[in-house]
Design a protein around this motif. Sequence first.
Motif, mmCIF file in Angstrom:
data_model
loop_
_atom_site.group_PDB
_atom_site.id
_atom_site.type_symbol
_atom_site.label_atom_id
_atom_site.label_comp_id
_atom_site.label_asym_id
_atom_site.label_seq_id
_atom_site.Cartn_x
_atom_site.Cartn_y
_atom_site.Cartn_z
ATOM 1 N N ILE A 11 65.082 30.243 3.159
ATOM 2 C CA ILE A 11 66.259 29.380 3.008
ATOM 3 C C ILE A 11 66.891 29.480 1.618
ATOM 4 N N SER A 12 66.487 30.484 0.833
ATOM 5 C CA SER A 12 66.985 30.593 -0.554
ATOM 6 C C SER A 12 68.506 30.556 -0.648
ATOM 7 N N PHE A 13 69.186 31.179 0.311
ATOM 8 C CA PHE A 13 70.646 31.245 0.248
ATOM 9 C C PHE A 13 71.296 29.922 0.644
ATOM 10 N N TYR A 14 70.492 28.961 1.079
ATOM 11 C CA TYR A 14 71.037 27.680 1.552
ATOM 12 C C TYR A 14 70.570 26.500 0.705
ATOM 13 N N ARG A 15 69.858 26.802 -0.374
ATOM 14 C CA ARG A 15 69.327 25.712 -1.208
ATOM 15 C C ARG A 15 70.466 24.939 -1.870
ATOM 16 N N ASP A 16 70.239 23.617 -2.091
ATOM 17 C CA ASP A 16 71.278 22.816 -2.729
ATOM 18 C C ASP A 16 71.093 22.778 -4.246
ATOM 19 N N ASP A 17 69.997 23.391 -4.752
ATOM 20 C CA ASP A 17 69.784 23.405 -6.193
ATOM 21 C C ASP A 17 70.049 24.787 -6.782
ATOM 22 N N PHE A 18 70.808 25.613 -6.020
ATOM 23 C CA PHE A 18 71.122 26.973 -6.466
ATOM 24 C C PHE A 18 71.785 26.991 -7.842
ATOM 25 N N THR A 19 72.737 26.072 -8.071
ATOM 26 C CA THR A 19 73.456 26.088 -9.353
ATOM 27 C C THR A 19 72.533 25.729 -10.509
ATOM 28 N N LYS A 20 71.449 24.986 -10.204
ATOM 29 C CA LYS A 20 70.539 24.600 -11.277
ATOM 30 C C LYS A 20 69.495 25.676 -11.559
ATOM 31 N N ILE A 21 68.922 26.240 -10.508
ATOM 32 C CA ILE A 21 67.792 27.151 -10.740
ATOM 33 C C ILE A 21 68.120 28.610 -10.444
ATOM 34 N N GLY A 22 69.289 28.883 -9.873
ATOM 35 C CA GLY A 22 69.627 30.269 -9.593
ATOM 36 C C GLY A 22 68.865 30.802 -8.394
ATOM 37 N N ILE A 23 69.027 32.088 -8.177
ATOM 38 C CA ILE A 23 68.430 32.683 -6.989
ATOM 39 C C ILE A 23 67.014 33.147 -7.313
ATOM 40 N N ASN A 24 66.142 32.974 -6.342
ATOM 41 C CA ASN A 24 64.766 33.420 -6.508
ATOM 42 C C ASN A 24 64.693 34.918 -6.205
ATOM 43 N N PRO A 25 64.300 35.727 -7.192
ATOM 44 C CA PRO A 25 64.278 37.168 -6.940
ATOM 45 C C PRO A 25 63.257 37.561 -5.870
ATOM 46 N N GLN A 26 62.343 36.637 -5.549
ATOM 47 C CA GLN A 26 61.336 36.948 -4.527
ATOM 48 C C GLN A 26 61.834 36.595 -3.124
ATOM 49 N N VAL A 27 63.139 36.343 -3.009
ATOM 50 C CA VAL A 27 63.681 35.963 -1.706
ATOM 51 C C VAL A 27 63.384 37.047 -0.672
ATOM 52 N N LYS A 28 62.912 36.591 0.506
ATOM 53 C CA LYS A 28 62.584 37.520 1.590
ATOM 54 C C LYS A 28 63.704 37.470 2.628
ATOM 55 N N PRO A 29 63.920 38.567 3.327
ATOM 56 C CA PRO A 29 64.934 38.492 4.380
ATOM 57 C C PRO A 29 64.501 37.523 5.467
ATOM 58 N N SER A 30 65.441 36.735 5.967
ATOM 59 C CA SER A 30 65.163 35.959 7.171
ATOM 60 C C SER A 30 65.098 36.927 8.341
ATOM 61 N N HIS A 31 64.217 36.631 9.288
ATOM 62 C CA HIS A 31 64.062 37.551 10.406
ATOM 63 C C HIS A 31 63.903 36.746 11.681
ATOM 64 N N LEU A 32 64.976 36.667 12.456
ATOM 65 C CA LEU A 32 64.904 35.987 13.749
ATOM 66 C C LEU A 32 65.123 37.039 14.833
ATOM 67 N N PRO A 33 64.047 37.610 15.356
ATOM 68 C CA PRO A 33 64.185 38.734 16.285
ATOM 69 C C PRO A 33 64.503 38.294 17.707
ATOM 70 N N PHE A 34 65.377 37.290 17.840
ATOM 71 C CA PHE A 34 65.769 36.812 19.176
ATOM 72 C C PHE A 34 67.083 36.051 19.054
ATOM 73 N N GLU A 35 67.749 35.849 20.192
ATOM 74 C CA GLU A 35 68.946 35.017 20.216
ATOM 75 C C GLU A 35 68.496 33.560 20.261
ATOM 76 N N ILE A 36 69.119 32.696 19.465
ATOM 77 C CA ILE A 36 68.676 31.299 19.510
ATOM 78 C C ILE A 36 69.611 30.411 20.324
ATOM 79 N N ASP A 37 70.709 30.968 20.792
ATOM 80 C CA ASP A 37 71.638 30.173 21.612
ATOM 81 C C ASP A 37 70.908 29.584 22.823
ATOM 82 N N ASN A 38 71.028 28.271 23.010
ATOM 83 C CA ASN A 38 70.449 27.554 24.153
ATOM 84 C C ASN A 38 68.927 27.638 24.238
ATOM 85 N N GLN A 39 68.265 28.002 23.145
ATOM 86 C CA GLN A 39 66.808 28.069 23.150
ATOM 87 C C GLN A 39 66.228 26.843 22.444
#
Lengths: 299, 165
Positions: free
Chosen positions: B61-89
């Motif tokens: 959730i690094s790209f969605y944090r509300d404290d981004f302006t305070k602490i910046g981006i975490n260089p250890q950010v991992k890609p989100s991986h949702l290997p399925f459609e979530i619509d109606n699931q």
Amino acid sequence: MIIDVLDTAESFAGVTRRTVKKVPLLRGRTVVNLFFEASTRTRTTFELAAKRLSADVLNIQMAASATTKGETLLDTLANFEAMQCDMFIVRHDRSGTAHFIARHVAPHISVINAGDGSHAHPTQAMLDMFTIRRIKGDFYPLSVAIVGDIAHSRVARSQIHALTTLGVNEVRVIGPKTLMPKDINALGVHVYHNLEAGLRDVDVVIMLRLQRERMDSELLPGELEYYQQYGLTEEKLKAAKADAMIMHPGPINRGVEIESAVADGPRSVILQQVTHGIAIRMAVMSMTMGSGLDLGTET
Amino acid sequence: MNEQINVDDLIKQLADRTMHFLKNKNIDHPLVVGIHTGGVWVAKKIHHALQLDSPLGQLDISFYRDDFTKIGINPQVKPSHLPFEIDNQHILLVDDVLSTGRTIRAALNELFDYGRPASITLVVLIERDGRELPIQADLAGKHISLAPGQHIKLQGPDSLSLMLS
């Protein structure tokens, strides 16, 4: 630092495959694309990157703007500051412009070099490194050849800087003597003036555009002769490794530095480079804007 | 909190209760999504216990944090991986510790950028006090109260344990 940028870009690359290709990181921020020199790829991918980070974007073609009415560069910038802009993306035909601007704007404003004269084009080099890493994996065993107008190429300078920092096995530069910078030996590269000799067993071939607009005198006999000696053709490419990847920062001059069959061939990653430019620029923008981090003035 | 918590036992109980919860709600094929990093470890075990065919999803959730302006981006950010459609699931959103609720807020926002799920159930290993948003867990392994300034963190990934600091 380069690895951090590449890793962050890897995460952003995932964002562009989703239904909603946007993240809210830079929501409410304003990014100004300040382009004093023509650019298609760099400007549009910076714009797309900013938009996918939810920032607002201003595109300013400076040649057609206030500077022609006599306003100084710093006055123009002060006006953008007064409009509460947060980031300047700067492209200029004079080396050092981005650095100059960074020293004169308010400290909370981030400045990113999108290419300055013959000096540097850091985000291009980073997206090239990203492309190489995605296809080849480790940098250490690689031999990389950069072919063409090294002297006028800011891309080549930044690439050499990045490749040697990442510890590749060998960087070769190939081109006519007249298009080699005088200080080339200080950069830790091997210099070749014969294309086939230079391409022998390399893993990566990076072609450069012949930059006629940056040449102050006639350094070349003619495009045809250049193509015969340094144009990348299927035939000449046989010297490289069978799985060598072909790169070009664009725009490509077909029949001047590269044969169409090579540019459009299976080993060409030229269009992937463009795609990767968005993720890299998202990473660089979010990393600079988030923390007031100084990513340095080179690569 | 003096007693030593056995994390594996706790996750087992949590998985059992999750199974009952899903049964009562008539949810047959939930998709399990863990939040980096600790949430993914817990999600893996719950996913295994529920014997699901669908792959495990991972959110950073690094790209969605509300404290981004305070602490910046975490260089250890991992890609989100949702290997399925979530619509109606039906989504089982899993995290290790629920504290302020801000991580879950970010995770919900990110999930909705992938599509419109039928439902999201929040499953956490530890629900502690200190909520700053109106977000509560549907299922929690354990509820604890900590003194101000105290933190609890899941350590892993090989053998999971809780660290109090």
